[in-house]
Design a protein around this motif. Structure first.
Motif, PDB file in Angstrom:
ATOM      1  N   ILE A   6      42.927  45.816   4.275  1.00 13.58           N
ATOM      2  CA  ILE A   6      42.120  46.050   3.425  1.00 13.58           C
ATOM      3  C   ILE A   6      42.657  46.994   2.496  1.00 13.58           C
ATOM      4  O   ILE A   6      42.896  48.405   2.768  1.00 13.58           O
ATOM      5  CB  ILE A   6      40.600  46.565   3.970  1.00 13.58           C
ATOM      6  CG1 ILE A   6      39.884  45.690   4.833  1.00 13.58           C
ATOM      7  CG2 ILE A   6      39.703  47.102   2.845  1.00 13.58           C
ATOM      8  CD1 ILE A   6      39.226  46.112   5.900  1.00 13.58           C
ATOM      9  N   HIS A   7      42.968  46.631   1.323  1.00  7.69           N
ATOM     10  CA  HIS A   7      43.560  47.519   0.222  1.00  7.69           C
ATOM     11  C   HIS A   7      42.759  48.192  -0.717  1.00  7.69           C
ATOM     12  O   HIS A   7      41.813  47.518  -1.455  1.00  7.69           O
ATOM     13  CB  HIS A   7      44.750  46.595  -0.426  1.00  7.69           C
ATOM     14  CG  HIS A   7      45.559  47.510  -1.359  1.00  7.69           C
ATOM     15  ND1 HIS A   7      46.758  48.087  -1.389  1.00  7.69           N
ATOM     16  CD2 HIS A   7      45.148  47.627  -2.694  1.00  7.69           C
ATOM     17  CE1 HIS A   7      47.128  48.621  -2.303  1.00  7.69           C
ATOM     18  NE2 HIS A   7      46.317  48.473  -3.270  1.00  7.69           N
ATOM     19  N   LEU A   8      42.729  49.550  -0.698  1.00  6.86           N
ATOM     20  CA  LEU A   8      41.971  50.344  -1.511  1.00  6.86           C
ATOM     21  C   LEU A   8      42.592  50.493  -2.588  1.00  6.86           C
ATOM     22  O   LEU A   8      43.832  50.850  -2.947  1.00  6.86           O
ATOM     23  CB  LEU A   8      41.606  51.573  -0.708  1.00  6.86           C
ATOM     24  CG  LEU A   8      40.843  51.418   0.545  1.00  6.86           C
ATOM     25  CD1 LEU A   8      40.810  53.015   1.021  1.00  6.86           C
ATOM     26  CD2 LEU A   8      39.754  50.843   0.557  1.00  6.86           C
ATOM     27  N   MET A   9      41.871  50.262  -3.935  1.00  7.71           N
ATOM     28  CA  MET A   9      42.464  50.601  -5.277  1.00  7.71           C
ATOM     29  C   MET A   9      41.239  51.239  -6.111  1.00  7.71           C
ATOM     30  O   MET A   9      40.102  51.508  -5.639  1.00  7.71           O
ATOM     31  CB  MET A   9      42.938  49.415  -5.548  1.00  7.71           C
ATOM     32  CG  MET A   9      41.875  48.106  -6.039  1.00  7.71           C
ATOM     33  SD  MET A   9      42.272  47.104  -7.090  1.00  7.71           S
ATOM     34  CE  MET A   9      42.162  47.749  -8.558  1.00  7.71           C
ATOM     35  N   GLY A  10      41.562  51.423  -7.198  1.00  9.16           N
ATOM     36  CA  GLY A  10      40.742  51.924  -8.455  1.00  9.16           C
ATOM     37  C   GLY A  10      40.834  53.542  -8.364  1.00  9.16           C
ATOM     38  O   GLY A  10      41.530  54.085  -7.920  1.00  9.16           O
ATOM     39  N   GLU A  11      39.834  54.041  -9.376  1.00  7.82           N
ATOM     40  CA  GLU A  11      39.862  55.572  -9.597  1.00  7.82           C
ATOM     41  C   GLU A  11      39.212  55.943  -8.313  1.00  7.82           C
ATOM     42  O   GLU A  11      38.614  55.614  -7.650  1.00  7.82           O
ATOM     43  CB  GLU A  11      39.016  55.631 -10.828  1.00  7.82           C
ATOM     44  CG  GLU A  11      39.582  55.191 -12.098  1.00  7.82           C
ATOM     45  CD  GLU A  11      38.528  55.784 -13.470  1.00  7.82           C
ATOM     46  OE1 GLU A  11      39.046  56.554 -14.090  1.00  7.82           O
ATOM     47  OE2 GLU A  11      37.867  54.850 -13.560  1.00  7.82           O
ATOM     48  N   PRO A  12      39.936  57.458  -8.145  1.00  6.79           N
ATOM     49  CA  PRO A  12      39.610  58.058  -6.927  1.00  6.79           C
ATOM     50  C   PRO A  12      37.747  58.012  -6.474  1.00  6.79           C
ATOM     51  O   PRO A  12      37.466  57.832  -5.609  1.00  6.79           O
ATOM     52  CB  PRO A  12      40.008  59.353  -6.966  1.00  6.79           C
ATOM     53  CG  PRO A  12      41.107  59.162  -7.867  1.00  6.79           C
ATOM     54  CD  PRO A  12      40.759  58.054  -8.858  1.00  6.79           C
ATOM     55  N   LYS A  13      37.219  58.194  -7.598  1.00  7.03           N
ATOM     56  CA  LYS A  13      35.544  58.187  -7.472  1.00  7.03           C
ATOM     57  C   LYS A  13      34.967  56.937  -7.523  1.00  7.03           C
ATOM     58  O   LYS A  13      33.791  56.825  -8.160  1.00  7.03           O
ATOM     59  CB  LYS A  13      35.133  59.319  -8.328  1.00  7.03           C
ATOM     60  CG  LYS A  13      35.424  60.824  -7.551  1.00  7.03           C
ATOM     61  CD  LYS A  13      34.917  61.824  -8.339  1.00  7.03           C
ATOM     62  CE  LYS A  13      35.305  63.113  -7.712  1.00  7.03           C
ATOM     63  NZ  LYS A  13      35.201  63.386  -6.053  1.00  7.03           N
ATOM     64  N   GLN A  14      35.695  55.673  -8.171  1.00  2.75           N
ATOM     65  CA  GLN A  14      35.156  54.351  -8.319  1.00  2.75           C
ATOM     66  C   GLN A  14      36.220  53.574  -7.526  1.00  2.75           C
ATOM     67  O   GLN A  14      36.672  52.658  -8.327  1.00  2.75           O
ATOM     68  CB  GLN A  14      35.180  54.218  -9.744  1.00  2.75           C
ATOM     69  CG  GLN A  14      34.187  54.998 -10.606  1.00  2.75           C
ATOM     70  CD  GLN A  14      32.799  54.384 -10.430  1.00  2.75           C
ATOM     71  OE1 GLN A  14      32.626  53.226 -10.061  1.00  2.75           O
ATOM     72  NE2 GLN A  14      31.722  55.190 -10.776  1.00  2.75           N
ATOM     73  N   THR A  15      36.290  53.501  -6.347  1.00  4.21           N
ATOM     74  CA  THR A  15      37.243  52.623  -5.546  1.00  4.21           C
ATOM     75  C   THR A  15      36.550  51.300  -5.345  1.00  4.21           C
ATOM     76  O   THR A  15      35.513  50.815  -5.599  1.00  4.21           O
ATOM     77  CB  THR A  15      37.493  53.262  -4.153  1.00  4.21           C
ATOM     78  OG1 THR A  15      36.144  53.436  -3.478  1.00  4.21           O
ATOM     79  CG2 THR A  15      38.011  54.572  -4.289  1.00  4.21           C
TER      80      THR A  15
END
Length: 277
Positions: A216-225
Protein backbone atom coordinates in the motif's frame (compact mmCIF):
# COMPACT_ATOMS: atom_id res chain seq x y z
CA UNK A 1 11.41 -2.49 -33.08
CA UNK A 2 12.10 -3.73 -29.54
CA UNK A 3 11.97 -0.40 -27.67
CA UNK A 4 8.49 0.87 -26.85
CA UNK A 5 7.46 3.93 -24.89
CA UNK A 6 4.56 5.73 -23.30
CA UNK A 7 4.49 9.28 -21.97
CA UNK A 8 3.28 10.69 -18.64
CA UNK A 9 2.62 14.41 -18.16
CA UNK A 10 3.20 16.17 -14.87
CA UNK A 11 0.22 16.49 -12.51
CA UNK A 12 -0.32 19.30 -9.99
CA UNK A 13 -1.22 18.50 -6.38
CA UNK A 14 -4.62 20.18 -6.72
CA UNK A 15 -5.43 18.09 -9.79
CA UNK A 16 -4.23 14.86 -8.15
CA UNK A 17 -6.56 15.54 -5.22
CA UNK A 18 -9.56 15.12 -7.55
CA UNK A 19 -8.55 11.72 -8.97
CA UNK A 20 -10.39 8.51 -8.23
CA UNK A 21 -8.55 5.19 -8.02
CA UNK A 22 -8.44 4.80 -11.80
CA UNK A 23 -7.07 8.30 -12.28
CA UNK A 24 -4.35 7.78 -9.70
CA UNK A 25 -3.26 4.50 -11.26
CA UNK A 26 -3.32 5.91 -14.78
CA UNK A 27 -1.08 8.85 -13.85
CA UNK A 28 1.28 7.44 -11.21
CA UNK A 29 1.47 3.62 -11.51
CA UNK A 30 3.58 1.80 -14.11
CA UNK A 31 2.35 -1.79 -14.28
CA UNK A 32 3.86 -3.09 -17.55
CA UNK A 33 7.61 -2.74 -17.13
CA UNK A 34 8.85 -6.23 -17.93
CA UNK A 35 7.86 -7.95 -21.17
CA UNK A 36 9.92 -10.80 -22.62
CA UNK A 37 12.08 -9.67 -25.54
CA UNK A 38 11.18 -5.99 -25.17
CA UNK A 39 12.34 -2.72 -23.70
CA UNK A 40 9.40 -0.80 -22.25
CA UNK A 41 9.97 2.86 -21.33
CA UNK A 42 7.84 5.53 -19.68
CA UNK A 43 8.95 9.07 -20.47
CA UNK A 44 7.82 11.33 -17.64
CA UNK A 45 7.62 15.10 -17.47
CA UNK A 46 8.92 15.03 -13.91
CA UNK A 47 12.52 16.15 -14.40
CA UNK A 48 12.40 14.32 -17.78
CA UNK A 49 13.00 11.03 -15.97
CA UNK A 50 12.57 7.86 -18.03
CA UNK A 51 11.58 4.68 -16.17
CA UNK A 52 11.65 1.33 -17.90
CA UNK A 53 12.40 -2.35 -18.04
CA UNK A 54 14.31 -4.66 -20.39
CA UNK A 55 13.92 -8.45 -20.54
CA UNK A 56 16.37 -9.80 -23.13
CA UNK A 57 16.86 -13.30 -24.42
CA UNK A 58 20.25 -14.65 -25.46
CA UNK A 59 20.29 -12.31 -28.49
CA UNK A 60 21.22 -8.65 -27.89
CA UNK A 61 18.34 -6.34 -27.10
CA UNK A 62 19.43 -2.82 -28.12
CA UNK A 63 18.15 0.31 -26.40
CA UNK A 64 16.61 2.35 -29.19
CA UNK A 65 15.87 6.04 -29.52
CA UNK A 66 12.43 7.34 -28.58
CA UNK A 67 10.65 10.37 -30.01
CA UNK A 68 10.19 12.38 -26.75
CA UNK A 69 13.97 12.50 -26.19
CA UNK A 70 14.44 14.18 -29.58
CA UNK A 71 17.85 12.60 -30.30
CA UNK A 72 19.18 10.07 -32.80
CA UNK A 73 20.37 7.73 -30.05
CA UNK A 74 18.82 7.30 -26.63
CA UNK A 75 21.85 8.43 -24.63
CA UNK A 76 22.98 11.30 -26.88
CA UNK A 77 22.01 13.74 -24.11
CA UNK A 78 21.19 11.35 -21.26
CA UNK A 79 22.70 9.11 -18.59
CA UNK A 80 21.34 5.69 -17.61
CA UNK A 81 21.32 3.33 -14.66
CA UNK A 82 20.26 -0.31 -15.06
CA UNK A 83 19.67 -2.59 -12.06
CA UNK A 84 19.29 -6.32 -12.68
CA UNK A 85 16.51 -7.93 -10.62
CA UNK A 86 16.43 -11.20 -12.58
CA UNK A 87 18.88 -13.89 -13.65
CA UNK A 88 22.43 -13.18 -14.73
CA UNK A 89 22.77 -10.89 -17.73
CA UNK A 90 25.20 -8.76 -19.66
CA UNK A 91 25.16 -5.11 -20.63
CA UNK A 92 27.19 -3.85 -23.55
CA UNK A 93 27.94 -0.14 -23.23
CA UNK A 94 29.98 1.23 -26.10
CA UNK A 95 32.90 -1.17 -26.60
CA UNK A 96 32.71 -2.73 -23.12
CA UNK A 97 30.63 -5.64 -21.83
CA UNK A 98 29.70 -6.09 -18.17
CA UNK A 99 28.19 -9.14 -16.45
CA UNK A 100 25.51 -8.31 -13.89
CA UNK A 101 24.24 -10.72 -11.28
CA UNK A 102 20.94 -10.16 -9.54
CA UNK A 103 20.83 -6.78 -7.73
CA UNK A 104 23.95 -5.50 -9.48
CA UNK A 105 23.85 -2.06 -11.09
CA UNK A 106 25.56 -0.37 -14.02
CA UNK A 107 25.85 3.35 -14.67
CA UNK A 108 26.21 4.30 -18.35
CA UNK A 109 27.40 7.78 -19.22
CA UNK A 110 26.14 10.14 -21.88
CA UNK A 111 26.70 9.20 -25.52
CA UNK A 112 27.12 5.43 -25.25
CA UNK A 113 25.19 2.80 -27.17
CA UNK A 114 23.61 0.13 -24.96
CA UNK A 115 22.30 -3.40 -25.43
CA UNK A 116 21.19 -6.14 -23.04
CA UNK A 117 21.57 -9.95 -23.07
CA UNK A 118 20.46 -12.75 -20.74
CA UNK A 119 22.96 -15.48 -19.91
CA UNK A 120 20.13 -18.04 -19.78
CA UNK A 121 16.90 -17.29 -21.63
CA UNK A 122 15.07 -19.73 -19.34
CA UNK A 123 16.05 -17.54 -16.37
CA UNK A 124 16.25 -14.14 -18.04
CA UNK A 125 17.81 -11.01 -16.69
CA UNK A 126 15.35 -8.23 -15.84
CA UNK A 127 16.92 -4.83 -16.09
CA UNK A 128 15.15 -1.97 -14.36
CA UNK A 129 16.09 1.23 -16.20
CA UNK A 130 16.15 4.86 -15.08
CA UNK A 131 17.49 7.71 -17.18
CA UNK A 132 17.74 11.48 -16.90
CA UNK A 133 19.20 14.32 -18.98
CA UNK A 134 22.97 14.71 -18.63
CA UNK A 135 25.15 17.81 -19.03
CA UNK A 136 28.45 15.91 -18.95
CA UNK A 137 29.86 12.46 -19.71
CA UNK A 138 30.91 10.35 -16.73
CA UNK A 139 32.61 6.93 -16.94
CA UNK A 140 30.50 3.82 -17.30
CA UNK A 141 30.75 1.97 -13.97
CA UNK A 142 29.63 -1.47 -12.77
CA UNK A 143 28.64 -1.62 -9.09
CA UNK A 144 27.93 -4.99 -7.50
CA UNK A 145 25.43 -5.13 -4.66
CA UNK A 146 28.20 -5.96 -2.18
CA UNK A 147 30.10 -2.82 -3.23
CA UNK A 148 27.20 -0.42 -2.59
CA UNK A 149 27.21 1.65 0.59
CA UNK A 150 25.00 -0.14 3.12
CA UNK A 151 23.04 1.69 5.83
CA UNK A 152 20.89 -0.28 8.32
CA UNK A 153 17.93 1.62 9.76
CA UNK A 154 14.75 1.11 11.74
CA UNK A 155 13.82 -1.61 14.20
CA UNK A 156 11.46 -4.53 14.62
CA UNK A 157 9.58 -2.51 17.27
CA UNK A 158 8.43 -0.05 14.60
CA UNK A 159 8.07 -2.70 11.85
CA UNK A 160 10.62 -0.93 9.63
CA UNK A 161 13.93 -2.74 10.09
CA UNK A 162 15.61 -2.35 6.71
CA UNK A 163 18.92 -2.20 4.83
CA UNK A 164 19.56 0.62 2.38
CA UNK A 165 22.09 0.13 -0.42
CA UNK A 166 23.22 3.43 -1.93
CA UNK A 167 24.46 2.60 -5.43
CA UNK A 168 25.34 6.09 -6.61
CA UNK A 169 27.40 6.82 -3.52
CA UNK A 170 30.27 5.13 -5.42
CA UNK A 171 29.76 6.64 -8.87
CA UNK A 172 29.66 10.18 -10.27
CA UNK A 173 26.44 11.12 -12.05
CA UNK A 174 24.95 14.29 -13.45
CA UNK A 175 21.68 14.02 -11.53
CA UNK A 176 20.65 10.39 -11.04
CA UNK A 177 20.51 9.11 -7.45
CA UNK A 178 19.66 5.42 -7.12
CA UNK A 179 19.55 2.89 -4.32
CA UNK A 180 17.80 -0.23 -3.06
CA UNK A 181 16.03 -0.89 0.23
CA UNK A 182 15.35 -4.39 1.57
CA UNK A 183 12.88 -4.94 4.40
CA UNK A 184 13.81 -7.48 7.07
CA UNK A 185 11.41 -10.42 7.62
CA UNK A 186 8.50 -9.20 9.74
CA UNK A 187 9.01 -5.53 8.78
CA UNK A 188 6.59 -3.86 6.39
CA UNK A 189 7.02 -0.06 6.58
CA UNK A 190 9.32 1.91 4.30
CA UNK A 191 10.26 5.60 4.47
CA UNK A 192 8.34 6.37 7.63
CA UNK A 193 8.63 9.05 8.96
CA UNK A 194 7.89 10.26 5.46
CA UNK A 195 9.33 13.25 3.62
CA UNK A 196 9.08 15.28 0.45
CA UNK A 197 11.89 16.82 -1.60
CA UNK A 198 10.67 19.67 -3.75
CA UNK A 199 13.89 19.77 -5.79
CA UNK A 200 13.73 16.14 -6.97
CA UNK A 201 11.17 13.67 -8.26
CA UNK A 202 11.40 10.00 -7.34
CA UNK A 203 10.33 6.62 -8.69
CA UNK A 204 9.85 3.43 -6.67
CA UNK A 205 10.04 -0.09 -8.11
CA UNK A 206 8.57 -2.68 -5.74
CA UNK A 207 9.73 -6.27 -6.22
CA UNK A 208 10.83 -9.45 -4.44
CA UNK A 209 7.18 -10.06 -3.48
CA UNK A 210 4.99 -13.13 -3.83
CA UNK A 211 2.41 -12.66 -6.55
CA UNK A 212 -0.49 -12.56 -4.06
CA UNK A 213 1.14 -9.91 -1.83
CA UNK A 214 0.79 -6.14 -2.19
CA UNK A 215 2.28 -2.86 -1.01
CA UNK A 216 0.00 0.00 0.00
CA UNK A 217 1.95 2.98 -1.32
CA UNK A 218 1.10 6.32 0.29
CA UNK A 219 1.35 9.43 -1.85
CA UNK A 220 -0.05 12.95 -2.08
CA UNK A 221 0.42 16.13 -0.10
CA UNK A 222 1.01 15.44 3.60
CA UNK A 223 -2.46 16.62 4.57
CA UNK A 224 -4.20 15.28 1.44
CA UNK A 225 -2.86 11.74 1.14
CA UNK A 226 -3.89 9.12 -1.38
CA UNK A 227 -2.80 5.52 -1.89
CA UNK A 228 -1.99 2.99 -4.59
CA UNK A 229 -2.17 -0.79 -4.27
CA UNK A 230 1.04 -2.04 -5.91
CA UNK A 231 1.89 -5.58 -7.06
CA UNK A 232 5.23 -7.26 -7.65
CA UNK A 233 7.51 -5.53 -10.20
CA UNK A 234 5.33 -2.46 -10.54
CA UNK A 235 6.63 1.09 -10.20
CA UNK A 236 5.22 4.34 -8.81
CA UNK A 237 6.05 7.87 -9.93
CA UNK A 238 6.39 10.31 -7.04
CA UNK A 239 6.16 14.03 -7.90
CA UNK A 240 8.30 16.51 -5.94
CA UNK A 241 5.26 17.65 -3.91
CA UNK A 242 4.28 14.15 -2.79
CA UNK A 243 5.22 11.96 0.14
CA UNK A 244 6.35 8.43 -0.79
CA UNK A 245 5.98 5.72 1.77
CA UNK A 246 4.40 2.33 1.99
CA UNK A 247 3.44 -0.73 4.00
CA UNK A 248 3.37 -4.26 2.62
CA UNK A 249 1.34 -7.35 3.38
CA UNK A 250 4.73 -9.11 3.63
CA UNK A 251 8.38 -8.09 3.36
CA UNK A 252 9.62 -6.76 0.00
CA UNK A 253 12.42 -4.83 -1.69
CA UNK A 254 12.25 -1.60 -3.63
CA UNK A 255 14.56 0.45 -5.83
CA UNK A 256 14.33 4.20 -5.43
CA UNK A 257 15.58 6.57 -8.10
CA UNK A 258 15.66 10.36 -8.13
CA UNK A 259 16.46 13.10 -10.61
CA UNK A 260 16.38 16.86 -10.21
CA UNK A 261 18.39 19.82 -8.99
CA UNK A 262 20.93 18.01 -6.82
CA UNK A 263 22.24 14.63 -5.69
CA UNK A 264 22.12 15.30 -1.93
CA UNK A 265 20.44 12.37 -0.13
CA UNK A 266 19.76 14.54 2.92
CA UNK A 267 17.98 17.37 1.07
CA UNK A 268 14.50 16.45 2.29
CA UNK A 269 11.64 18.03 4.21
CA UNK A 270 10.59 15.55 6.95
CA UNK A 271 6.92 14.87 7.66
CA UNK A 272 6.18 13.20 10.99
CA UNK A 273 3.36 10.60 11.25
CA UNK A 274 1.27 12.98 13.38
CA UNK A 275 1.34 15.56 10.56
CA UNK A 276 -0.07 13.21 7.91
CA UNK A 277 -3.77 13.11 7.15
Amino acid sequence: MSTFFTERHAVSPSQAGTFDTGGLRQNFLIDDLFAQGEISLTYTHYDRMVVGGAVPGTDPLPLGAIKPAGTESFLDRRELIAVNIGGEGRVRAGDETFTLGTRDMIYVGRGASVSFVSTDAANPAKFYLVSAPAHATHPTTHIRIEDAKRVDLGSSDTCNERSIFQFTNAVKTCQLVVGMTTLAPGSIWNTMPAHIHSRRMEAYLYFDMDEDQRVIHLMGEPKQTRHLIVANQQAVLSPPWSIHSGAGTASYTFIWAMAGDNVDYTDVEPVQPGDIL
